[in-house]
Design an enzyme around this catalytic site. Structure first.
Site, PDB file in Angstrom:
ATOM      1  N   ARG A 145       0.869  -1.175   0.000  1.00  0.00           N
ATOM      2  CA  ARG A 145       0.000   0.000   0.000  1.00  0.00           C
ATOM      3  C   ARG A 145       0.907   1.225   0.000  1.00  0.00           C
ATOM      4  NH1 ARG A 145      -2.069  -3.556   3.930  1.00  0.00           N
ATOM      5  NH2 ARG A 145      -4.146  -4.356   3.457  1.00  0.00           N
ATOM      6  N   LYS A 169      -2.208  -2.975   7.948  1.00  0.00           N
ATOM      7  CA  LYS A 169      -3.432  -2.621   8.652  1.00  0.00           C
ATOM      8  C   LYS A 169      -3.620  -3.513   9.869  1.00  0.00           C
ATOM      9  CE  LYS A 169      -6.133  -0.680   4.823  1.00  0.00           C
ATOM     10  NZ  LYS A 169      -7.394  -0.790   4.045  1.00  0.00           N
ATOM     11  N   HIS A 251      -1.700   3.261  -6.203  1.00  0.00           N
ATOM     12  CA  HIS A 251      -2.569   2.106  -5.980  1.00  0.00           C
ATOM     13  C   HIS A 251      -2.773   1.308  -7.264  1.00  0.00           C
ATOM     14  CE1 HIS A 251      -4.776   0.212  -2.790  1.00  0.00           C
ATOM     15  NE2 HIS A 251      -5.823   0.025  -3.570  1.00  0.00           N
ATOM     16  N   ARG A 254      -0.068  -1.132  -7.405  1.00  0.00           N
ATOM     17  CA  ARG A 254      -0.365  -2.255  -6.498  1.00  0.00           C
ATOM     18  C   ARG A 254      -1.305  -3.244  -7.191  1.00  0.00           C
ATOM     19  NH1 ARG A 254      -1.129  -4.011  -0.977  1.00  0.00           N
ATOM     20  NH2 ARG A 254      -3.317  -4.356  -0.415  1.00  0.00           N
ATOM     21  N   HIS A 277      -4.008  -8.652   2.945  1.00  0.00           N
ATOM     22  CA  HIS A 277      -5.464  -8.673   3.113  1.00  0.00           C
ATOM     23  C   HIS A 277      -5.832  -9.608   4.260  1.00  0.00           C
ATOM     24  CE1 HIS A 277      -6.135  -7.494  -1.393  1.00  0.00           C
ATOM     25  NE2 HIS A 277      -5.891  -6.436  -0.622  1.00  0.00           N
ATOM     26  N   TYR A 286      -9.438  -9.567  -7.728  1.00  0.00           N
ATOM     27  CA  TYR A 286      -8.494  -9.662  -8.842  1.00  0.00           C
ATOM     28  C   TYR A 286      -8.828 -10.829  -9.765  1.00  0.00           C
ATOM     29  CZ  TYR A 286      -5.853  -6.201  -6.284  1.00  0.00           C
ATOM     30  OH  TYR A 286      -5.484  -5.061  -5.645  1.00  0.00           O
TER      31      TYR A 286
END
Length: 314
Positions: A145, A169, A251, A254, A277, A286
């Site tokens: 990210r 995250k 992004h 990415r 994730h 994706y």
């Protein structure tokens, strides 16, 4: 609570705060507050915003924020009930991620390396060119990210720099391998940082200094390069080789990392780990990109397709 207990990023906290302030102003105009509002008042907010043209994805995010905040108020005994519990969910529209072709990524990387090769790393401009080349190589090599990338500490690289540790995250850490090309430009960038720092007697220069803990130091408040500055430099580079700025952002690179790996058969669980994730369903978007590509390939090349018939290939 969001920061301490849920490990939410500063960007997430800022987005939640903005949404709650917007709802608070709406309730205040009706002489109400989060502590005493009713369900119909909250539903009126979403009806009002929908009439003003609020996108479904944005509405879904705001509703998620509201529901989480109401649960917090109940847990903290600010309220006895949860008026948001029965508000119907807003279905977010699935938006396929924008990406680049392998050829376009190659053009970007080549342009960045050419600019860095002719620049003097002892000058601020030369260091900025080298920094951009390093950022692009790392981003495409790792799929980080953008906030993870610009906020990388120098200590994130293990041993011979073949591996990178990232805190993503929720404070979750993951380890990502680095390819030889990314390591090479990283070595050049760190050498340039150290040389600039020594020539300035340890004082921060235009591109940062070796005493900083950040890999991409800056004079800014955070002490490291901002997401906005990186995006600005990336769009300028893209414009120089004919890639529309609307199609280009950190992004998007990415997304390119993810779709190009899937193109070459990488396992979805492996990709989930690399991208950081928490839920496989996030990674599965994706696969939809790949489905669209496979469908178009069949339409373009199947002997019974309309194009083939028109060309007389049937």
């Amino acid at each position: 609570m969001m920061r301490a207990e849920r490990g939410a990023s500063a960007n997430t906290v800022a987005a939640y705060a903005a949404d709650l302030r917007e709802m608070s102003r709406f309730l205040d105009e009706r002489d109400s507050t989060f502590a005493d509002c009713a369900r119909d008042e909250l539903e009126a907010f979403f009806s009002d915003r929908a009439a003003a043209g609020l996108a479904a994805n944005s509405a879904a995010r705001k509703l998620s924020c509201l529901k989480r905040f109401m649960l917090f108020l109940v847990a903290e005994k600010v309220r006895d009930d949860d008026p948001a519990r029965l508000i119907d969910g807003v279905k977010a529209r699935r938006v396929l991620p924008m990406t680049l072709t392998v050829a376009e990524v190659d053009l970007l990387l080549d342009a960045a390396h050419q600019a860095a090769a002719v620049a003097d790393p002892q000058t601020p401009g030369g260091r900025r060119a080298l920094r951009l080349a390093c950022l692009l190589e790392l981003l495409y090599a790792t799929g980080l990210r953008v906030s993870e990338l610009v906020g990388l500490p120098r200590a994130a690289f293990l041993g011979d720099r073949k591996m990178l540790t990232v805190k993503g995250k929720g404070g979750r850490e993951r380890i990502i391998p680095l390819n030889a090309k990314a390591r090479a430009v990283l070595d050049c960038w760190m050498d340039a940082l150290d040389t600039a720092a020594r020539s300035a007697d340890g004082k921060a220069g235009a591109a940062g200094n070796s005493a900083s803990k950040w890999l991409f130091p800056s004079w800014g408040e955070d002490g490291h390069l901002t997401r906005q500055k990186f995006a600005q430099d990336l769009k300028a580079l893209g414009a120089s080789i004919g890639i529309d700025a609307e199609r280009l952002s950190p992004h998007v690179l990415r997304h390119a990392f993810a779709t190009h790996l899937l193109d070459r058969g990488v396992d979805l669980r492996v990709l989930q780990t690399l991208l950081g994730h928490s839920d496989i369903s996030t990674t599965q978007i994706y696969t939809h990109v790949m489905e669209d590509r496979l469908r178009q390939t069949v339409f373009d090349f199947h002997p019974l397709s309309e194009d083939a018939v028109e060309k007389g290939e049937r």
